[in-house]
Scaffold this active site. Structure first.
Site, mmCIF file in Angstrom:
data_model
loop_
_atom_site.group_PDB
_atom_site.id
_atom_site.type_symbol
_atom_site.label_atom_id
_atom_site.label_comp_id
_atom_site.label_asym_id
_atom_site.label_seq_id
_atom_site.Cartn_x
_atom_site.Cartn_y
_atom_site.Cartn_z
ATOM 1 N N GLN A 150 7.713 1.588 -5.001
ATOM 2 C CA GLN A 150 8.269 0.042 -4.769
ATOM 3 C C GLN A 150 8.520 -0.540 -5.910
ATOM 4 O OE1 GLN A 150 3.924 -0.600 -3.434
ATOM 5 N NE2 GLN A 150 4.418 -3.016 -4.453
ATOM 6 N N CYS A 156 4.605 -3.683 -0.787
ATOM 7 C CA CYS A 156 3.805 -2.593 -0.319
ATOM 8 C C CYS A 156 4.047 -2.378 1.266
ATOM 9 C CB CYS A 156 2.595 -2.678 -0.837
ATOM 10 S SG CYS A 156 1.387 -3.977 -0.488
ATOM 11 N N HIS A 295 -3.248 -4.769 -0.540
ATOM 12 C CA HIS A 295 -2.370 -3.669 -0.630
ATOM 13 C C HIS A 295 -2.229 -3.174 0.649
ATOM 14 C CE1 HIS A 295 0.107 -0.773 -2.576
ATOM 15 N NE2 HIS A 295 -0.587 0.169 -2.508
ATOM 16 N N ASN A 316 0.980 6.538 -0.481
ATOM 17 C CA ASN A 316 1.066 5.344 -1.533
ATOM 18 C C ASN A 316 2.564 4.942 -1.724
ATOM 19 O OD1 ASN A 316 0.368 2.881 -2.587
ATOM 20 N ND2 ASN A 316 -0.806 3.734 -4.168
#
Length: 350
Positions: A150, A156, A295, A316
């Site tokens: 990102q 996110c 997150h 992630n």
């Protein structure tokens, strides 16, 4: 012993003690200076590894101090882990090691906690965990695209939602297509979703359903900044579509497992704490992680480590150099909210 002799002896001893004190102080100063040199050298090597540059010497000096504080925290954690028998996980001075906590939170998280309207029902309510596979890895099933990054954009939420939609599209159509996070950043800006300023997966799912699908990344590539919306003809035809979304019942890892056994799932998590931020390898436990949701990641599987510890496999959006190739394993079955809060706010597209 004569008084004069005694006094002389005391003076000699005092002088020796003073000399010893000066010697020890000198040794301490020398050790501190050596430690400073070693840390500066470590910082230089870290800069070269990660391609870091600073605008001037003043900025470099400031970043060195931030790096020093983070490195000491990481070293202390790893030393304690080794002392306790080597279990758990390890931290590393990764590419975030010269950022303060506030700087890191501003550019690398972005989950907005206020929830949207709940998705109706729970598709897997009657799914028997006894019938679930002992382990699941949607990467092995071809339902997970490569790890993305990102960058310095707090979106996110978009990456988490997109990964879940990519997985569902593969399961339903047999085709794995990398979808556009940038379309969400640029176009899904009504209400809670505000591009690089943060957002929520549920409202991203709502946008995709309302719009009739999401563009492929190839036709609407990621730029990592807020931009003008190009959805429609300029972005190309929608590459995948959904009808809506559903929420996983809160604080129920069994329900989360039922969902992940059937498809990748978007998960809110505490990603700002140092144990997550500097994660390198191993199964991250609950200690030190906290349950504040800030997150978003995507649950793409679960399993059991060689020492018998159950874990969740999370994709992630911080690039493949972070963690285990861009993934983190988080301990499974640790309590109501789950390690790092993973069981509080999870949802998936339908």
């Amino acid at each position: 012993m004569a008084l004069s002799t005694f006094v002389l002896a005391v003076l000699v001893m005092s002088g020796a003690a003073a000399a010893l004190g000066r010697e020890l102080a000198g040794d301490g100063a020398a050790a501190a200076a050596a430690a400073d040199v070693a840390m500066a050298s470590r910082h230089e090597k870290w800069m070269a590894k990660h391609g870091k540059t600073y605008k001037d010497e003043e900025e470099k000096a400031r970043r060195l101090e931030v790096f020093r504080a983070n490195a000491k925290l990481i070293d202390s954690f790893n030393a304690a882990a080794e002392k306790d028998g080597g279990g758990g996980h390890r931290l590393a001075t990764n590419k975030f090691a010269d950022l303060t906590d506030d700087e890191f939170r501003a550019v690398r998280t972005g989950y907005q906690h206020p929830p949207a309207a709940a998705g109706g029902g729970f598709l897997y309510e009657n799914f028997s965990l006894a019938a679930a596979p002992q382990s699941m890895d949607w990467r092995a099933m071809g339902a997970v695209t490569g790890v993305k990054d990102q960058g310095s954009c707090g979106c996110c939420w978009a990456f988490s939602a997109v990964a879940a939609v990519e997985g569902l599209a593969k399961i339903r159509t047999g085709q794995l297509v990398s979808l556009s996070e940038q379309e969400l950043v640029d176009c899904d800006v009504r209400g809670e979703d505000q591009g690089c300023e943060g957002g929520l997966m549920d409202t991203a799912f709502q946008y995709i359903a309302r719009r009739g699908g999401l563009a492929a990344e190839s036709s609407y590539p990621y730029r990592g900044v807020d931009g003008a919306c190009r959805a429609g003809a300029a972005a190309g035809r929608a590459a995948a579509s959904i009808r809506g979304f559903q929420d996983v019942p809160s604080n129920d890892e069994g329900a989360l497992m039922a969902a992940v056994a059937r498809q990748p799932v978007s998960v809110a998590i505490n990603g700002a704490g140092y144990v997550f931020r500097f994660y390198d390898r191993g199964v991250l436990g609950g200690a030190g992680c906290g349950t504040e949701l800030n997150h978003a990641v995507t649950a793409v599987g679960y399993g059991t480590a060689s020492d018998g510890t159950g874990y969740w496999l999370m994709k992630n959006s911080w690039g493949a150099s972070w963690g285990e190739g861009g993934y983190v394993r988080i301990r499974r079955g640790v309590g109501r909210e789950g390690a790092c809060g993973i069981a509080q706010m999870a949802s998936y597209p339908v």
